[in-house]
Structures are given as structure tokens and as C-alpha cells.
Design an enzyme around this catalytic site. Sequence first.
Site, short mmCIF file in Angstrom:
data_model
loop_
_atom_site.label_atom_id
_atom_site.label_comp_id
_atom_site.label_asym_id
_atom_site.label_seq_id
_atom_site.Cartn_x
_atom_site.Cartn_y
_atom_site.Cartn_z
N HIS A 389 0.82 -1.21 0.00
CA HIS A 389 0.00 0.00 0.00
C HIS A 389 0.86 1.27 0.00
O HIS A 389 0.35 2.38 -0.22
CB HIS A 389 -0.92 0.00 1.22
CG HIS A 389 -2.25 0.65 0.98
ND1 HIS A 389 -2.47 1.53 -0.05
CD2 HIS A 389 -3.43 0.55 1.63
CE1 HIS A 389 -3.72 1.95 -0.02
NE2 HIS A 389 -4.34 1.36 0.99
N ASP A 393 -2.20 2.35 -4.51
CA ASP A 393 -3.44 2.76 -3.84
C ASP A 393 -4.50 1.69 -4.04
O ASP A 393 -4.44 0.87 -4.97
CB ASP A 393 -3.94 4.09 -4.41
CG ASP A 393 -3.00 5.24 -4.11
OD1 ASP A 393 -2.30 5.16 -3.08
OD2 ASP A 393 -2.96 6.21 -4.91
#
Length: 418
Positions: A389, A393
Site C-alpha cells: 500500500h 493505492d
Amino acid sequence: MATEVKVPTLGESVTEATVGEWLKQPGDAVEADEPIVSLETDKVAVEVPSPVAGVLSEFTVELGDTVDVGAVIAKVEEGAEGKSASPAPAAAKADDAAEESSEEMERLPDDGGKDAGQSGDAPTMSPAVRRAVLEHGLDPTTIKGSGKDGRLTKEDVLAAAKSKGSAAAPAPSPAPTPAPAAAKGERREERVKMTRMRQTIAKRLKGAQEEAALLTTFNDCDMTAVIEAREAYKDTFAKKHGIKLGFMSFFAKAAALALKDVPSVNAQIEGDEIIYYDYVDLSVAVSAPNGLVVPVVRSIDQMSFAEIELAIADFGKRAKAGELTMEDMKGGTFTISNGGVFGSLMSTPIINPPQSAVLGLHRIEDRPVAVNGEVVIRPMMYLALSYDHRIIDGREAVTALKIMKEAIEDPMRMLIDL
């Protein structure tokens, strides 16, 4: 004159290895370039050949020792004559039954069997193969090896055991007194040192969890179109290309399509920079005797279905035979791991650092789904995309997985680049 056998260059950034298995014993005759020892590195097992023909005179290191590149590990008397193969060393008496049993699992069976056209000496076998031979009560000299230089693999032994079918097991050697049966409720333990590869796998996976911000997104996929395509073209495909049309080529193509549209899923973090690749080097997780390995298929986005299937099949065969090299493992921008072949329904795969994402495939099973307002039974598979992450995204991860799903459910998208 004694010639030193040294640890060869093992690959980029690999400076040491562990002595995993001696393929020859002191006193054995060896040919030039004949393997005498197997070294375990962080990724693969490497066989070290004799530089000259002669007799293996001595080991300078012990089994399990860590050795550096260039270190002397054995000596060969050039031009000398020795026995063609060494018998399995006699095991020393153990202080307790557990230790004796452990040593027995490492010795070769000695039944004196001779196969026509062979010397009759027990062939060189890895510990895993030895264990399989002992468990199934087979004569290794009667099994044809498919590994390098005709060496036996575990799959060869299992195939021989299966073909043996319902044939009677060989009678055990008579003993003065039968071994006492294990007491009811008796509990035993076995302590086995982790191989170097397993230690590296453990460190890398734990490191990925600690460093990356891991997250997994899921989707399910209707496999109807791919199954129908395989059924329609499997015979023609195999006849033309000499390889079966499998699911992996479809998913590899679908992944390449998604990674081109969502570049961050194919990118990597290096320091405070992000590296984007305009090619896809696909790491394919395959099972090997010493653990899971991930050889890399280069520029898979430029390959045909047949080229992908042939490359993956070759890696799988070489992994089982222990013939993968360090170069085969180098690099990789994205990974596909197929737990479905083992029956997995769903999982959260861990990324393969420094990569930023991995696609997990799972088993196909018939499930009721709603199609055009009606409940129908379709062959469904859960897809899992684990990603870092820090660089990817949620929107990008979900989009990439959705592109893969749509490409599998409508393979025509892969042909017209949609």
C-alpha cells in the site's frame, strides 16, 4: 598430486553456501566434471563438479558447514584409481532409539539388487529421495531417474510406488527379535535443521510483512469462457506446439494486460524512488524438493500462449529435478502463485520483495451465481491480489484485479488489447 575442489561463483550477491549433501565419498573414483557435492544457497542447490579425473581423497569441510566462495571443500588425487562408488557409511551406535531411527532414514537401502545394464551400486540420492525409497520399500536400482545425469527424483520414486499397485511389499529382513510395538499414546518428536533455502524463505517473507504495508483485495472469476476455449482448442494446440494449453498462460496474459494499464502494480520501491517497468518479468511460484521457488519468465507480455506454457513447464520440470540456476531466479516484476493446484479456496499471498504485488489463484469449484436475474451454476475461482500500500493505492489494486477478471471471463479482450 592432490587437486583442490573450491566453491565456485554462486551468482550475483551470493557469497556463501551450506554443504547440503556429499554425492561422493572419500575413496570413490570420479570423472572430470562429475558432481561430488551439492551446496545449498539462498535460492537453489548447486552441484560442484570435480575439476579432474581421479579419486576423491578427503573432505575439508563437514556436512552442514557454511562455506564462502573460493573456499576449498575437498581434494581429488588426479589419475589415481578408486572404487566406482562408495557404500553407504555404517551408522554408529546411537545412545537412544530416536537417534538411531533418524540415522536410518539417511542411509541407503542395501538389498544387493542389480538392474541389467547398471553396476548394481545404489544410485546417488538426495535425502528426500532416500526417505521416499525407504517409506515405499523400493529398490532404487530398478527405478529409472529423470533428473540430471539420470539421478532419481522424488517424483520418480512416487511414480514407481504407484505403478507397484497392489503388489506385495518386500518381506522385511529377519530379525532375532521383533521390534517392540510403540506404546499406546506414546508421543515422539523429531528435530530437523532448517535448510538454508527454508531459512531464507522465512526471513524474506517475515521481512516483507515488517517492511511493506500489505493489503489484499479479492474478486471472483467465472472460468466458463477459459474452460470452453481450452476444451475447443486443446488437441490442436498440443499437436501444433507440443504442450498442453493450461490456465497459467491465460492468467499470465491477463496480468500483463492489467499491469500495462496500471503501471504502479508492476513497479518497485528503491530507496526514496519508484521504478516503473515497461516490461513484465513474471515470477511463477513452483514447488521444488527444498521449498517454494520463483523462477522468472522474461518479457512475458511479448510472448505467445505457447511460449508461456513451454517456459513454465520447463521451469516446473527443472525445479523438481533441482536444476534451476541463480540466473533463473533473478529479477521479476510481478508474481503469480497458484495455490489452487493444492486445493486452496482462498488465501492472502505475501509479496515477493522487492516486488509490490502478487496474484493468488485458487481452486475452481461449481457455485451458484446470479446471471441475468437467474441463479445458475458456474465454475468459479477466487482471485486475491496482495499489494504494498506504500506504492499502490486501493483504487489501482482493485482496478488491476478487475481487468484480470474481465480478461479471463472474456478472453477476446486479451486478443484486442482491452
